[in-house]
Design a protein around this motif. Structure first.
Motif, PDB file in Angstrom:
ATOM      1  N   ARG A   1     -54.816 -12.896 -11.072  1.00  0.00           N
ATOM      2  CA  ARG A   1     -55.655 -13.730 -10.671  1.00  0.00           C
ATOM      3  C   ARG A   1     -56.917 -12.399  -9.728  1.00  0.00           C
TER       4      ARG A   1
ATOM      5  N   PHE B   1     -43.715 -17.636  -3.689  1.00  0.00           N
ATOM      6  CA  PHE B   1     -42.890 -18.228  -4.748  1.00  0.00           C
ATOM      7  C   PHE B   1     -41.918 -17.916  -5.260  1.00  0.00           C
TER       8      PHE B   1
ATOM      9  N   THR C   1     -48.321 -13.168  -3.486  1.00  0.00           N
ATOM     10  CA  THR C   1     -47.272 -14.538  -4.324  1.00  0.00           C
ATOM     11  C   THR C   1     -45.984 -14.603  -4.091  1.00  0.00           C
TER      12      THR C   1
ATOM     13  N   GLU D   1     -50.441 -16.006   1.393  1.00  0.00           N
ATOM     14  CA  GLU D   1     -51.338 -14.615   0.662  1.00  0.00           C
ATOM     15  C   GLU D   1     -51.852 -13.568   0.632  1.00  0.00           C
TER      16      GLU D   1
ATOM     17  N   ARG E   1     -51.911 -20.356  -8.302  1.00  0.00           N
ATOM     18  CA  ARG E   1     -51.928 -19.616  -6.871  1.00  0.00           C
ATOM     19  C   ARG E   1     -50.911 -18.509  -7.372  1.00  0.00           C
ATOM     20  N   TYR E   2     -49.776 -18.412  -8.706  1.00  0.00           N
ATOM     21  CA  TYR E   2     -49.314 -17.512  -8.218  1.00  0.00           C
ATOM     22  C   TYR E   2     -49.808 -16.313 -10.036  1.00  0.00           C
TER      23      TYR E   2
END
Length: 340
Positions: free
Chosen positions: A134, A298, A295, A85, A129-130
């Motif tokens: 964020r 993903f 991200t 990340e 986390r995606y």
């Protein structure tokens, strides 16, 4: 999102009976150490390139649905902070949907005609986390119990639908949430209320009698949009919570994000759609991941996403096939990439 954390690395007992507790107690007891989570799942920490500096928050009720011994568990992958990340990726940004330019007032984002989004709370019960927010500057929006964006909403008669988002709007305490619903109820030009939430999924006890009463009492046509990415999330006390939400008269929809290593598989997506319908929840959108910095791991190629949608259309009845969509900054509506 704003982390709600205990001391870094502090070990806590994992209580598989967490759904019996008050939801705020469960929130306080959430796992906030990656090392503790991996230890609970009987995983070798030395074999996983996780980032101990990144904030983690996982309610125990959600952790109980993860498979011990499986580093690729689809629920674990959604919350596990990885060192990758930290890699800056070209084409990814901290504000991939240009929400800063669509902000009408503190906490009020107005991107689409006739509907506006109110940031009702700055925090979440789980750190996904995606998450496309964020990096969202919650502090700059002066969020609290006064909801400064409400005045702009009240003064714009073209807005007929309000979307409560965050963070997660159900992070509000029942009394504050009820006051917010009552104030929205008094905005005569509003017709619909939409609530985007993940909290009932990760802490089903959040669906309290007081929350039910607030939803049942409003004159606004109400839709609760859940966020479930994998059928394994539908466990524990969640079916009871969904039944309680349905009892308020609210429509229940689900939107998922297509995530590499989580649900980018035909069986996983089909099983999710079937499991949702068994709980009287309709699949709504399957989102391509937003290109938020941190991200990229993903991401799912569009060609693969379209093949998966074709497979879903061949396997499932039309009402169980979500629309594959992407949100583009500045667009008048979401871009639907496939309805079949």
């Amino acid at each position: 999102m704003i982390p709600l954390s205990r001391e870094p690395g502090q070990s806590i007992p994992v209580d598989t009976h967490a759904p019996d507790k008050d939801w705020m107690r469960q929130l306080a007891d959430a796992i906030t150490s990656t090392a503790v989570l991996l230890d609970h799942l009987q995983l070798d920490q030395t074999g996983i390139d996780y980032d101990p500096a990144f904030p983690l928050r996982v309610p125990q009720a959600f952790a109980a649905r993860m498979r011990p011994g499986d580093p690729n568990d689809p629920l674990l992958r959604q919350v596990l902070p990885l060192l990758t990340e930290r890699i800056a990726t070209a084409g990814y940004s901290e504000d991939p949907l240009a929400e800063a330019s669509a902000t009408r007032a503190p906490g009020l984002i107005h991107k689409y005609a006739h509907r506006a989004l109110l940031i009702a709370a700055p925090a979440c019960a789980v750190h996904c986390r995606y998450c496309f927010r964020r990096h969202f500057p919650y502090d700059a929006h002066a969020l609290g119990t006064t909801f400064p964006g409400l005045a702009a909403l009240e003064n714009d008669p073209t807005i007929t639908e309000v979307i409560l988002s965050g963070g997660d709007p159900l992070m509000l305490k029942d009394a504050t949430f009820t006051r917010l619903i009552e104030r929205l109820d008094g905005v005569t030009h509003l017709r619909r209320l939409r609530i985007h939430t993940r909290l009932p999924v990760v802490i089903p006890a959040r669906v309290t009698p007081a929350l039910q009463a607030a939803l049942a009492s409003t004159r606004l046509a109400t839709c609760v949009v859940l966020h479930i990415n994998h059928k394994n999330e539908i466990g524990g006390d969640l079916p009871r919570a969904l039944a309680d939400l349905r009892a308020t008269g609210a429509m229940l929809l689900n939107q998922s994000v297509l995530l590499a290593g989580v649900n980018d598989d035909l069986d996983a997506l089909a099983d999710l759609c079937e499991a949702l319908f068994e709980q009287h929840v309709l699949p709504y959108y399957l989102h391509m991941p937003d290109r938020v910095q941190g991200t990229a791991h993903f991401d799912v190629p569009l060609a693969r996403a379209l093949r998966l949608m074709d497979g879903l259309a061949r396997r499932l009845p039309g009402y169980l096939v979500p629309r594959l969509a992407r949100e583009e900054p500045g667009a008048a509506y979401k871009t639907v990439l496939s309805t079949t």
